[in-house]
Design a protein around this motif. Structure first.
Motif, PDB file in Angstrom:
ATOM      1  N   ARG A 295      10.864  -2.959 -16.182  1.00 45.68           N
ATOM      2  CA  ARG A 295      10.826  -3.307 -14.761  1.00 45.68           C
ATOM      3  C   ARG A 295      10.542  -2.063 -13.923  1.00 45.68           C
ATOM      4  O   ARG A 295       9.754  -2.100 -12.978  1.00 45.68           O
ATOM      5  N   LEU A 296      11.220  -0.978 -14.257  1.00 49.09           N
ATOM      6  CA  LEU A 296      10.996   0.266 -13.530  1.00 49.09           C
ATOM      7  C   LEU A 296       9.582   0.784 -13.743  1.00 49.09           C
ATOM      8  O   LEU A 296       8.880   1.143 -12.794  1.00 49.09           O
ATOM      9  N   ARG A 297       9.154   0.821 -15.000  1.00 42.50           N
ATOM     10  CA  ARG A 297       7.864   1.428 -15.318  1.00 42.50           C
ATOM     11  C   ARG A 297       6.709   0.662 -14.688  1.00 42.50           C
ATOM     12  O   ARG A 297       5.760   1.261 -14.165  1.00 42.50           O
ATOM     13  N   THR A 298       6.765  -0.687 -14.744  1.00 42.09           N
ATOM     14  CA  THR A 298       5.649  -1.463 -14.225  1.00 42.09           C
ATOM     15  C   THR A 298       5.528  -1.384 -12.713  1.00 42.09           C
ATOM     16  O   THR A 298       4.481  -1.710 -12.160  1.00 42.09           O
ATOM     17  N   ASN A 299       6.580  -0.961 -12.052  1.00 42.62           N
ATOM     18  CA  ASN A 299       6.482  -0.799 -10.594  1.00 42.62           C
ATOM     19  C   ASN A 299       6.527   0.670 -10.196  1.00 42.62           C
ATOM     20  O   ASN A 299       6.884   1.003  -9.062  1.00 42.62           O
TER      21      ASN A 299
ATOM     22  N   TRP B  69      -6.169  -4.557 -10.064  1.00 42.55           N
ATOM     23  CA  TRP B  69      -4.790  -4.278 -10.453  1.00 42.55           C
ATOM     24  C   TRP B  69      -4.184  -3.265  -9.479  1.00 42.55           C
ATOM     25  O   TRP B  69      -4.864  -2.321  -9.070  1.00 42.55           O
ATOM     26  N   SER B  70      -2.930  -3.440  -9.129  1.00 44.02           N
ATOM     27  CA  SER B  70      -2.308  -2.538  -8.160  1.00 44.02           C
ATOM     28  C   SER B  70      -2.096  -1.145  -8.742  1.00 44.02           C
ATOM     29  O   SER B  70      -2.121  -0.154  -8.008  1.00 44.02           O
ATOM     30  N   ARG B  71      -1.907  -1.055 -10.038  1.00 44.96           N
ATOM     31  CA  ARG B  71      -1.758   0.244 -10.698  1.00 44.96           C
ATOM     32  C   ARG B  71      -1.908   0.033 -12.201  1.00 44.96           C
ATOM     33  O   ARG B  71      -1.666  -1.076 -12.697  1.00 44.96           O
TER      34      ARG B  71
ATOM     35  N   ASP C  97       0.828  -1.203   0.000  1.00 50.85           N
ATOM     36  CA  ASP C  97       0.000   0.000   0.000  1.00 50.85           C
ATOM     37  C   ASP C  97       0.865   1.257   0.000  1.00 50.85           C
ATOM     38  O   ASP C  97       0.538   2.256  -0.662  1.00 50.85           O
ATOM     39  N   LEU C  98       1.975   1.233   0.741  1.00 52.24           N
ATOM     40  CA  LEU C  98       2.881   2.376   0.736  1.00 52.24           C
ATOM     41  C   LEU C  98       3.511   2.539  -0.647  1.00 52.24           C
ATOM     42  O   LEU C  98       3.654   3.665  -1.150  1.00 52.24           O
ATOM     43  N   ALA C  99       3.872   1.421  -1.278  1.00 51.99           N
ATOM     44  CA  ALA C  99       4.415   1.494  -2.633  1.00 51.99           C
ATOM     45  C   ALA C  99       3.403   2.094  -3.600  1.00 51.99           C
ATOM     46  O   ALA C  99       3.764   2.868  -4.490  1.00 51.99           O
ATOM     47  N   ALA C 100       2.130   1.737  -3.429  1.00 54.86           N
ATOM     48  CA  ALA C 100       1.093   2.288  -4.308  1.00 54.86           C
ATOM     49  C   ALA C 100       0.975   3.799  -4.126  1.00 54.86           C
ATOM     50  O   ALA C 100       0.843   4.543  -5.108  1.00 54.86           O
ATOM     51  N   GLU C 101       1.018   4.266  -2.890  1.00 56.99           N
ATOM     52  CA  GLU C 101       0.961   5.711  -2.633  1.00 56.99           C
ATOM     53  C   GLU C 101       2.164   6.408  -3.253  1.00 56.99           C
ATOM     54  O   GLU C 101       2.033   7.448  -3.912  1.00 56.99           O
ATOM     55  N   ALA C 102       3.363   5.841  -3.043  1.00 54.48           N
ATOM     56  CA  ALA C 102       4.577   6.476  -3.573  1.00 54.48           C
ATOM     57  C   ALA C 102       4.576   6.476  -5.095  1.00 54.48           C
ATOM     58  O   ALA C 102       4.983   7.462  -5.730  1.00 54.48           O
TER      59      ALA C 102
END
Length: 408
Positions: free
Chosen positions: A299-303, A327-329, A109-114
């Motif tokens: 790899r960078l873009r998808t995360n 989907w997470s994003r 969830d923190l990764a999604a916010e960031a």
């Protein structure tokens, strides 16, 4: 999103990607307590399940403290304990503090916010894309920054979460006598003669929810007025040399046999390891390097240009039949060519799928843009029909195992 989206969009449009001016935005974070709790949960996951992988540094005034660092690593957060309470329980005194890099890799969830925050810095397509973002936290109680007045080689984007306020002084010019500057391998040049120079600095008082941008190579220092934490972002610009170096290293690795997909009833550690590395075969060295550069960017873009989630933050079991998923994003999964098949890139990890080509996964890529909940069976249905039902179910479970697909 935990921040004022319109204010952040305006800031990004005016100041990204150079961040050349100090910018103070009061009240940017609408719910600082929410972000603080996500940090707490990430620290709890790390200290309970994989403390050796936690990028934590503990400081006492004027020095990095190895023993204190180990004590924090060896002392898990208790249930419901906050980072500031953990600091008070573990530290030797009020002026000890700690920094943790890549904190978002420990909490989805923190990764999604960031990632949503970083998205606004690159979303209009006119800015140079980052080569990664360090999402870090700094937790302190009282006293000055332990490494004195210092400057960083990249801009600092600070989201103060409290609960106590924090003072910041920023020097836009260099007022320091070279004889009183100490070389530092981490911070360039620093000085501990702090109070002698405060009058020549720009001062800001950060209350919970406030934001401050400090340009690169700009001297600054913090003073803690009570227990607090902040969330920091360091957005690294694209650097061609390390990008090519990593691609060359990956391109020259011995080819590995394709591993089996995970069992259909469980998302296991073994299944997650399948998604860690792509198997690149065939073609000239130049072609393989170009392929790896492409995969590195995907790899960078998808995360969301963040470090990919640590394995302990990922789901440990498969979703139950009929359970709602999302989907997470947007764009969390994409397809790239691979000899004899396709490389799926999902939230920073890769999986080779023999048989269908990238065009056969367009339905999957398009599906990641939807916000409508779906089930595992519905996810399976958008995968290429040329694959067997069992194979499509295994791929769907692998996507859950990367955190690309999560519960609402």
């Amino acid at each position: 999103m935990s921040i004022d989206t319109q204010t952040w969009k305006a800031f990004a449009a005016e100041h990204a990607p150079d961040f050349a001016r100090t910018v103070f935005l009061p009240g940017l974070v609408a719910d600082p307590g929410h972000l603080a709790r996500l940090i707490d949960d990430g620290l709890r996951t790390a200290t309970l399940h994989a403390p050796g992988d936690l990028r934590l540094r503990a400081f006492r005034p004027g020095a990095f403290d190895y023993r204190l660092t180990k004590r924090f690593v060896d002392t898990p957060l208790a249930d419901g304990e906050s980072a500031v309470d953990w600091l008070a329980r573990t530290a030797d005194g009020d002026e000890d503090c700690l920094a943790v890099n890549d904190i978002a890799s420990w909490n989805l969830d923190l990764a999604a916010e960031a990632a949503r925050i970083v998205d606004e810095l690159v979303t209009d397509g006119t800015h140079e894309l980052p080569s990664g973002t360090d999402v870090y936290t700094f937790v302190a109680h009282s006293g000055w920054t332990p490494f004195g007045i210092h400057k960083d080689s990249e801009p600092s984007l600070i989201f103060h979460l409290g609960p106590s306020p924090k003072e910041v002084w920023v020097w836009h010019d260099n007022p320091f006598d070279a004889s009183r500057i100490t070389p530092s391998p981490s911070f360039g040049r620093i000085t501990f003669d702090i109070e002698d120079h405060l009058a020549s600095a720009e001062r800001h008082l950060l209350r919970p929810g406030d934001f401050l941008c400090i340009p690169q190579d700009t001297y600054h220092v913090f003073r803690n007025l009570g227990p607090s934490a902040f969330l920091g972002l360091t957005v690294y610009p694209v650097k061609t040399r390390p990008l090519i170096t990593e691609a060359l290293w990956r391109a020259t690795r011995p080819a590995e046999a394709l591993a089996a997909y995970p069992a259909a009833d469980q998302v296991t550690d073994r299944a997650r390891r399948l998604l860690d590395d792509d198997d690149t075969t065939g073609g000239s060295l130049a072609d393989r390097v170009a392929h790896e550069i492409t995969l590195g960017q995907l790899r960078l873009r998808t995360n969301g240009y963040l470090s990919r989630p640590h394995r302990t933050a990922l789901p440990r079991t498969a979703p139950t039949p009929g359970a709602p998923l999302r989907w997470s994003r947007p764009g969390v999964v994409t397809a790239a060519p691979h000899p004899g098949g396709t490389t799926l890139v999902a939230r920073g990890r890769t999986l080779v799928v023999p048989g269908p080509g990238p065009a056969d996964f367009k339905g999957l890529e398009k599906a990641t843009a939807t916000t409508t909940p779906f089930t595992l069976d519905e996810l399976t249905a958008v995968l290429p029909g040329s694959l067997t039902t069992e194979r499509r179910e295994e791929i769907a479970l692998s996507l859950c195992g990367t955190g690309a697909v999560i519960a609402p």
